[in-house]
Write a protein that holds these residues in place. Structure first.
Motif, mmCIF file in Angstrom:
data_model
loop_
_atom_site.group_PDB
_atom_site.id
_atom_site.type_symbol
_atom_site.label_atom_id
_atom_site.label_comp_id
_atom_site.label_asym_id
_atom_site.label_seq_id
_atom_site.Cartn_x
_atom_site.Cartn_y
_atom_site.Cartn_z
ATOM 1 N N UNK A 25 -22.063 19.794 13.485
ATOM 2 C CA UNK A 25 -21.546 19.180 12.264
ATOM 3 C C UNK A 25 -22.595 19.162 11.161
ATOM 4 N N UNK A 26 -23.848 18.931 11.511
ATOM 5 C CA UNK A 26 -24.948 18.934 10.544
ATOM 6 C C UNK A 26 -25.188 20.342 10.012
ATOM 7 N N UNK A 27 -25.299 21.312 10.908
ATOM 8 C CA UNK A 27 -25.591 22.691 10.496
ATOM 9 C C UNK A 27 -24.465 23.299 9.664
ATOM 10 N N UNK A 28 -23.237 22.863 9.886
ATOM 11 C CA UNK A 28 -22.106 23.385 9.112
ATOM 12 C C UNK A 28 -21.786 22.525 7.893
ATOM 13 N N UNK A 29 -22.572 21.499 7.661
ATOM 14 C CA UNK A 29 -22.455 20.725 6.435
ATOM 15 C C UNK A 29 -21.415 19.627 6.408
ATOM 16 N N UNK A 30 -20.866 19.261 7.567
ATOM 17 C CA UNK A 30 -19.866 18.190 7.582
ATOM 18 C C UNK A 30 -20.473 16.797 7.635
ATOM 19 N N UNK A 31 -21.730 16.723 8.007
ATOM 20 C CA UNK A 31 -22.468 15.461 7.914
ATOM 21 C C UNK A 31 -23.847 15.763 7.336
ATOM 22 N N UNK A 32 -24.440 14.751 6.750
ATOM 23 C CA UNK A 32 -25.801 14.843 6.220
ATOM 24 C C UNK A 32 -26.504 13.541 6.552
ATOM 25 N N UNK A 41 -20.757 11.516 5.401
ATOM 26 C CA UNK A 41 -19.688 12.395 5.863
ATOM 27 C C UNK A 41 -19.152 13.193 4.681
ATOM 28 N N UNK A 42 -18.996 14.488 4.875
ATOM 29 C CA UNK A 42 -18.448 15.355 3.839
ATOM 30 C C UNK A 42 -16.997 14.981 3.556
ATOM 31 N N UNK A 43 -16.593 14.982 2.293
ATOM 32 C CA UNK A 43 -15.189 14.738 1.984
ATOM 33 C C UNK A 43 -14.274 15.829 2.545
ATOM 34 N N UNK A 44 -14.836 16.995 2.874
ATOM 35 C CA UNK A 44 -14.035 18.077 3.437
ATOM 36 C C UNK A 44 -13.736 17.879 4.921
ATOM 37 N N UNK A 45 -14.420 16.974 5.581
ATOM 38 C CA UNK A 45 -14.183 16.732 7.008
ATOM 39 C C UNK A 45 -12.754 16.263 7.253
ATOM 40 N N UNK A 46 -12.182 15.557 6.307
ATOM 41 C CA UNK A 46 -10.816 15.043 6.482
ATOM 42 C C UNK A 46 -9.789 16.169 6.594
ATOM 43 N N UNK A 47 -10.125 17.353 6.093
ATOM 44 C CA UNK A 47 -9.218 18.496 6.170
ATOM 45 C C UNK A 47 -9.169 19.116 7.562
ATOM 46 N N UNK A 48 -10.073 18.696 8.432
ATOM 47 C CA UNK A 48 -10.125 19.179 9.819
ATOM 48 C C UNK A 48 -9.956 17.968 10.735
ATOM 49 N N UNK A 49 -8.722 17.662 11.142
ATOM 50 C CA UNK A 49 -8.471 16.425 11.879
ATOM 51 C C UNK A 49 -9.359 16.203 13.101
ATOM 52 N N UNK A 50 -9.629 17.232 13.875
ATOM 53 C CA UNK A 50 -10.463 17.046 15.073
ATOM 54 C C UNK A 50 -11.901 16.702 14.679
ATOM 55 N N UNK A 51 -12.399 17.329 13.626
ATOM 56 C CA UNK A 51 -13.742 17.038 13.138
ATOM 57 C C UNK A 51 -13.792 15.614 12.602
ATOM 58 N N UNK A 52 -12.835 15.264 11.778
ATOM 59 C CA UNK A 52 -12.796 13.912 11.196
ATOM 60 C C UNK A 52 -12.714 12.852 12.290
ATOM 61 N N UNK A 53 -11.911 13.089 13.309
ATOM 62 C CA UNK A 53 -11.765 12.127 14.401
ATOM 63 C C UNK A 53 -13.063 11.988 15.185
ATOM 64 N N UNK A 54 -13.725 13.100 15.460
ATOM 65 C CA UNK A 54 -14.993 13.046 16.192
ATOM 66 C C UNK A 54 -16.043 12.261 15.403
ATOM 67 N N UNK A 55 -16.130 12.535 14.119
ATOM 68 C CA UNK A 55 -17.086 11.812 13.277
ATOM 69 C C UNK A 55 -16.762 10.327 13.277
ATOM 70 N N UNK A 56 -15.504 10.002 13.094
ATOM 71 C CA UNK A 56 -15.088 8.597 13.051
ATOM 72 C C UNK A 56 -15.388 7.891 14.380
ATOM 73 N N UNK A 57 -15.106 8.543 15.480
ATOM 74 C CA UNK A 57 -15.283 7.923 16.800
ATOM 75 C C UNK A 57 -16.749 7.800 17.216
ATOM 76 N N UNK A 58 -17.593 8.774 16.858
ATOM 77 C CA UNK A 58 -18.923 8.840 17.437
ATOM 78 C C UNK A 58 -20.083 8.733 16.460
#
Length: 89
Positions: A25-32, A41-58
Protein backbone atom coordinates in the motif's frame (compact mmCIF):
# COMPACT_ATOMS: atom_id res chain seq x y z
CA UNK A 1 15.61 7.93 -7.34
CA UNK A 2 18.06 8.39 -4.45
CA UNK A 3 21.55 9.64 -5.03
CA UNK A 4 24.43 7.40 -3.91
CA UNK A 5 24.70 8.99 -0.46
CA UNK A 6 20.97 8.63 0.16
CA UNK A 7 21.05 4.98 -0.92
CA UNK A 8 23.65 4.31 1.75
CA UNK A 9 21.67 6.08 4.50
CA UNK A 10 19.75 2.93 5.44
CA UNK A 11 19.06 4.20 8.95
CA UNK A 12 16.80 6.86 7.47
CA UNK A 13 15.52 5.59 4.10
CA UNK A 14 14.75 1.94 4.84
CA UNK A 15 11.79 0.78 6.90
CA UNK A 16 10.70 -2.74 7.73
CA UNK A 17 7.09 -3.27 6.70
CA UNK A 18 4.92 -6.30 6.23
CA UNK A 19 4.65 -7.37 2.60
CA UNK A 20 1.00 -8.28 3.02
CA UNK A 21 -0.52 -4.85 3.24
CA UNK A 22 1.67 -2.09 4.61
CA UNK A 23 4.55 -2.23 2.17
CA UNK A 24 2.45 -2.76 -0.95
CA UNK A 25 0.00 0.00 0.00
CA UNK A 26 2.89 2.38 0.76
CA UNK A 27 4.85 1.57 -2.42
CA UNK A 28 1.73 1.99 -4.58
CA UNK A 29 0.83 5.28 -2.93
CA UNK A 30 -2.38 4.34 -1.13
CA UNK A 31 -0.93 5.26 2.24
CA UNK A 32 1.77 7.70 3.32
CA UNK A 33 3.49 8.55 6.57
CA UNK A 34 2.52 12.03 7.71
CA UNK A 35 4.48 14.05 10.27
CA UNK A 36 4.74 12.40 13.67
CA UNK A 37 4.02 8.97 12.19
CA UNK A 38 0.35 9.37 11.41
CA UNK A 39 -0.85 7.19 8.53
CA UNK A 40 -2.39 9.24 5.75
CA UNK A 41 -4.82 7.44 3.46
CA UNK A 42 -5.09 8.32 -0.22
CA UNK A 43 -8.52 9.57 -1.29
CA UNK A 44 -8.23 7.09 -4.18
CA UNK A 45 -8.23 4.10 -1.80
CA UNK A 46 -12.01 4.36 -1.52
CA UNK A 47 -12.27 3.43 -5.22
CA UNK A 48 -10.82 -0.01 -4.39
CA UNK A 49 -13.15 -1.57 -1.80
CA UNK A 50 -10.76 -4.34 -0.72
CA UNK A 51 -7.92 -1.85 -0.28
CA UNK A 52 -10.12 0.61 1.60
CA UNK A 53 -11.41 -2.16 3.88
CA UNK A 54 -7.91 -3.44 4.65
CA UNK A 55 -6.71 0.06 5.50
CA UNK A 56 -9.75 0.71 7.67
CA UNK A 57 -9.44 -2.61 9.52
CA UNK A 58 -5.67 -2.71 10.05
CA UNK A 59 -3.93 0.59 9.44
CA UNK A 60 -6.12 3.67 9.78
CA UNK A 61 -5.66 4.17 13.51
CA UNK A 62 -2.03 3.10 13.78
CA UNK A 63 1.07 5.24 13.98
CA UNK A 64 4.41 4.48 12.39
CA UNK A 65 6.80 4.18 15.30
CA UNK A 66 9.74 4.28 12.86
CA UNK A 67 9.00 7.97 12.15
CA UNK A 68 11.43 10.58 13.44
CA UNK A 69 12.59 13.99 12.25
CA UNK A 70 15.67 12.53 10.54
CA UNK A 71 13.45 10.29 8.41
CA UNK A 72 10.84 12.94 7.63
CA UNK A 73 12.69 14.01 4.46
CA UNK A 74 12.26 10.51 2.97
CA UNK A 75 8.58 10.38 3.96
CA UNK A 76 8.02 13.80 2.38
CA UNK A 77 9.68 12.64 -0.84
CA UNK A 78 7.36 9.64 -0.94
CA UNK A 79 4.36 11.90 -0.31
CA UNK A 80 5.34 14.19 -3.18
CA UNK A 81 6.35 11.51 -5.71
CA UNK A 82 4.37 8.36 -4.89
CA UNK A 83 1.34 9.12 -2.72
CA UNK A 84 -1.91 9.20 -4.70
CA UNK A 85 -3.20 12.52 -3.46
CA UNK A 86 -5.55 13.04 -6.41
CA UNK A 87 -6.68 11.23 -9.56
CA UNK A 88 -4.21 11.17 -12.46
CA UNK A 89 -4.58 14.04 -14.91
Amino acid sequence: MCDDGEKRDLANIAMLACTFGCDVLYEHGYIAVAPHGEIQVSPLAKDLPAVAQHIENWLATRKVTWWNEDREKAYQWHHTHTFKNSPPA
